[in-house]
Enzyme design. Structure first.
Site, short mmCIF file in Angstrom:
data_model
loop_
_atom_site.label_atom_id
_atom_site.label_comp_id
_atom_site.label_asym_id
_atom_site.label_seq_id
_atom_site.Cartn_x
_atom_site.Cartn_y
_atom_site.Cartn_z
N CYS A 38 18.93 1.40 -17.36
CA CYS A 38 17.58 0.83 -17.25
C CYS A 38 16.88 0.65 -18.60
O CYS A 38 16.11 -0.30 -18.77
CB CYS A 38 16.73 1.66 -16.30
SG CYS A 38 16.92 3.42 -16.50
N HIS A 53 9.71 1.62 -18.48
CA HIS A 53 10.17 2.28 -19.71
C HIS A 53 9.59 1.55 -20.92
O HIS A 53 9.78 0.33 -21.07
CB HIS A 53 11.70 2.22 -19.80
CG HIS A 53 12.42 3.06 -18.79
ND1 HIS A 53 11.79 3.97 -17.97
CD2 HIS A 53 13.74 3.14 -18.47
CE1 HIS A 53 12.69 4.57 -17.19
NE2 HIS A 53 13.88 4.07 -17.47
P1 NAP Z 1 18.84 8.36 -5.93
O1 NAP Z 1 17.41 8.07 -5.60
O2 NAP Z 1 19.23 9.79 -6.14
O3 NAP Z 1 19.76 7.71 -4.76
C1 NAP Z 1 21.14 7.98 -4.67
C2 NAP Z 1 21.76 7.28 -3.46
O4 NAP Z 1 23.15 7.67 -3.40
C3 NAP Z 1 21.14 7.68 -2.12
O5 NAP Z 1 21.14 6.56 -1.25
C4 NAP Z 1 22.11 8.74 -1.59
O6 NAP Z 1 22.14 8.81 -0.17
C5 NAP Z 1 23.44 8.16 -2.08
N1 NAP Z 1 24.45 9.20 -2.15
C6 NAP Z 1 24.41 10.41 -2.79
N2 NAP Z 1 25.54 11.12 -2.57
C7 NAP Z 1 26.31 10.36 -1.74
C8 NAP Z 1 27.58 10.53 -1.13
N3 NAP Z 1 28.30 11.67 -1.33
N4 NAP Z 1 28.08 9.55 -0.33
C9 NAP Z 1 27.36 8.41 -0.15
N5 NAP Z 1 26.14 8.19 -0.68
C10 NAP Z 1 25.63 9.13 -1.49
O7 NAP Z 1 19.30 7.60 -7.26
P2 NAP Z 1 18.77 6.20 -7.89
O8 NAP Z 1 17.78 6.45 -8.95
O9 NAP Z 1 18.44 5.27 -6.76
O10 NAP Z 1 20.08 5.70 -8.66
C11 NAP Z 1 21.19 5.10 -8.00
C12 NAP Z 1 22.21 4.68 -9.04
O11 NAP Z 1 21.63 3.68 -9.89
C13 NAP Z 1 22.64 5.84 -9.96
O12 NAP Z 1 24.01 5.72 -10.25
C14 NAP Z 1 21.76 5.64 -11.19
O13 NAP Z 1 22.33 6.18 -12.35
C15 NAP Z 1 21.66 4.11 -11.26
N6 NAP Z 1 20.46 3.57 -11.91
C16 NAP Z 1 19.22 4.07 -11.64
C17 NAP Z 1 18.09 3.51 -12.27
C18 NAP Z 1 16.69 4.01 -12.03
O14 NAP Z 1 15.78 3.54 -12.74
N7 NAP Z 1 16.44 4.92 -11.08
C19 NAP Z 1 18.25 2.43 -13.13
C20 NAP Z 1 19.55 1.92 -13.37
C21 NAP Z 1 20.62 2.50 -12.74
P3 NAP Z 1 21.28 9.94 0.66
O15 NAP Z 1 19.86 9.48 0.63
O16 NAP Z 1 21.89 9.87 2.01
O17 NAP Z 1 21.47 11.25 -0.04
#
Ligand code: NAP
Length: 372
Positions: free
Chosen positions: A155, A248
């Site tokens: 990001c 950011h």
């Molecule tokens: P998050 O809020 O923690 O969401 C994670 C997601 O993954 C949830 O839907 C969760 O499902 C699922 N998950 C976790 N463990 C799992 C498993 N064992 N099997 C299947 N699904 C699973 O994280 P986020 O911030 O949205 O980030 C998601 C991805 O995008 C990450 O890889 C992160 O590094 C990347 N990212 C994030 C941002 C940002 O600004 N936040 C920016 C760029 C990239 P449950 O709800 O069922 O637990």
């Protein structure tokens, strides 16, 4: 003017649909002219419940009607969709994305796991659309048929590289020194504990500086037909978490290869315009960089939603006594840095012919068990 809508919309699935990035994707897909959201998947904690029951919804806009009643599935390789977005936690994204690509699904990923793979495009359409040429080699290398993986950057890298693009084109880049002030939504949900971040700054984000120092090299580098060649820019990043919800902010000092005046730098940024084909994608902006003249902008609260969250907002372009020029930039970490970036990548894949309409699983070989 948007490109003509396709005769038949593509069916999209979202892996990790309940997370912070996943729900942004669900919201942005709610009224998308080319894509219909047909599948949502997440962990065992969520699967089997309707999306409305499973998700802890954080957005002001309501859950789109088309998503509310969808039953959340696990990482099931027979989803009824033409391609998947991945917003999976990085602990599972690596293997899951490979499994989906092997099963024939184009995977448009937000996760870090495959960004630096030597045959996976790390894509910002306005910056390096030509990197899509790596897909056929990826499919050949990995024995994928119709499936493949395309990723978007971290990001904080997303906003930085968008702003660097017109500068590298006009003047060349020697060195970048960047200090970030990153919002808490960048850490997902529940993310950083309130006791750690309220009234505080945390001067460490695990793995972030390494990503910011590596990803721009690939993004601003070239695909030479068989491999990605790095841009070879000197880059140093300091990453900090600050008590801001979304957006950011980055303070950047830039060493240019060619001497340029501040006005020339401002003009290069202000005049950055994507071509008409790219501008016609539903999520694209014709001018994705907004330059502000006020001395105290950009600010996350005021500017984070510029260009529907897809713009990089630049201000304070001034001389740098150490390098050549310094500036402040802001981008929406969940839109330009995640969900919007993935959506734009999928739109580019669609117009470039990389997305196919798959048969429903019941009528295709996907109904057969696929080995993991
Ligand atoms: P998050 O809020 O923690 O969401 C994670 C997601 O993954 C949830 O839907 C969760 O499902 C699922 N998950 C976790 N463990 C799992 C498993 N064992 N099997 C299947 N699904 C699973 O994280 P986020 O911030 O949205 O980030 C998601 C991805 O995008 C990450 O890889 C992160 O590094 C990347 N990212 C994030 C941002 C940002 O600004 N936040 C920016 C760029 C990239 P449950 O709800 O069922 O637990």
């Amino acid at each position: 003017m948007h490109a003509k809508p396709p005769e038949k919309k593509w069916k999209a699935g979202v892996l990790g649909a309940t997370g912070v990035v996943g729900q942004r994707l669900v919201q942005m897909l709610g009224n998308h002219p080319w894509f219909d959201l047909t599948e949502v998947a997440a962990s065992e904690r969520s699967s089997g419940r309707t999306y409305a029951e499973a998700v802890r919804w954080h957005l002001d806009a309501p859950i789109p009607d088309a998503a509310r009643g969808l039953v959340v599935k696990g990482l099931d390789l027979s989803l009824d969709c033409d391609f998947v977005f991945s917003a999976l936690d990085s602990s599972v994204a690596g293997t899951a994305e490979e499994d989906f690509a092997r099963a024939g699904y184009p995977v448009v990923s937000n996760s870090r796991n495959h960004r630096m793979d030597p045959d996976v495009p790390l894509l910002i359409p306005e910056v390096n659309a030509a990197h899509l040429d790596a897909i056929p080699l990826q499919q050949k290398n990995r024995g994928y048929d119709t499936g493949f993986i395309v990723t978007n950057p971290n990001c904080s890298t997303a906003g930085l590289v968008l702003v660097l693009k017109p500068l590298v084109d006009a003047f060349g880049l020697e060195k970048i020194f960047v200090v970030t002030l990153q919002a808490i939504s960048g850490a997902g949900y529940p993310g950083v504990a309130s006791l750690d971040i309220q009234g505080n700054v945390v001067p460490f984000i695990s793995g972030e500086e390494e990503k910011m120092e590596a990803e721009p090299q690939k993004l601003l580098g070239k695909w030479d037909g068989s491999r990605f060649v790095d841009a070879g820019i000197g880059l140093s990043a300091h990453c900090n978490r600050v008590p801001v919800i979304d957006g950011h902010l980055e303070c950047v000092s830039i060493g240019l290869k060619k001497i340029a005046s501040l006005d020339e730098v401002r003009e290069a940024l202000r005049n950055f315009e994507v071509d008409a084909d790219l501008a016609s994608l539903p999520t694209a902006l014709r001018n994705p960089i907004v330059v502000l003249d006020e001395e105290n902008r950009p600010q996350p609260r005021r500017d984070v939603n510029a260009g529907n969250g897809m713009a990089a907002v630049v201000g304070r372009v001034r001389e740098c006594p150490l390098l050549d020029v310094k500036l402040t930039l802001l981008s929406h970490n969940l839109v330009r840095g995640a969900a919007g970036a993935a959506l734009l990548n999928a739109e580019l894949l669609a117009v470039r012919g990389f997305l196919k309409h798959r048969r429903a699983p019941s009528e295709s070989r996907l109904a057969e068990p696929v080995s993991r």
